[in-house]
Design an enzyme around this catalytic site. Sequence first.
Site, short mmCIF file in Angstrom:
data_model
loop_
_atom_site.label_atom_id
_atom_site.label_comp_id
_atom_site.label_asym_id
_atom_site.label_seq_id
_atom_site.Cartn_x
_atom_site.Cartn_y
_atom_site.Cartn_z
N ARG A 22 0.83 -1.21 0.00
CA ARG A 22 0.00 0.00 0.00
C ARG A 22 0.86 1.25 0.00
O ARG A 22 0.58 2.20 -0.75
CB ARG A 22 -0.96 0.01 1.19
CG ARG A 22 -2.04 -1.05 1.08
CD ARG A 22 -2.94 -1.07 2.27
NE ARG A 22 -2.16 -1.38 3.47
CZ ARG A 22 -2.53 -1.09 4.70
NH1 ARG A 22 -3.67 -0.49 4.94
NH2 ARG A 22 -1.76 -1.43 5.72
N ASN A 40 -6.21 -2.89 1.91
CA ASN A 40 -6.21 -4.34 2.03
C ASN A 40 -7.64 -4.82 2.13
O ASN A 40 -8.45 -4.24 2.84
CB ASN A 40 -5.45 -4.78 3.28
CG ASN A 40 -3.96 -4.62 3.15
OD1 ASN A 40 -3.43 -4.53 2.06
ND2 ASN A 40 -3.28 -4.59 4.27
#
Length: 93
Positions: A22, A40
């Site tokens: 990320r 996520n």
Amino acid sequence: MSDRKRAVQARVYGKVQGVGYRIWARGEATRLELLGWVRNERDGSVTWLTGADAAVATMIERLRQGPPGAAVSRIDLDELETWTTPGDFRIMT
């Protein structure tokens, strides 16, 4: 790069959680001046959405590689007709 706007939702599967994916994706998207978010998902994928121009194609190729430690097994892409994005690229929780 083209001025044409494009929105894509990409679900990136494989070893993409717990490897800094990320944070890496936000950095890559910011460099490409893309808007959107990454987070996520419960199924182990990372979902990525952007409203941007031809830089989207470059980002998709980068998503396939990922950061060191990632192992992308597949990416499912959905082209979106309309979208709402934040004014930057964010990591969502």
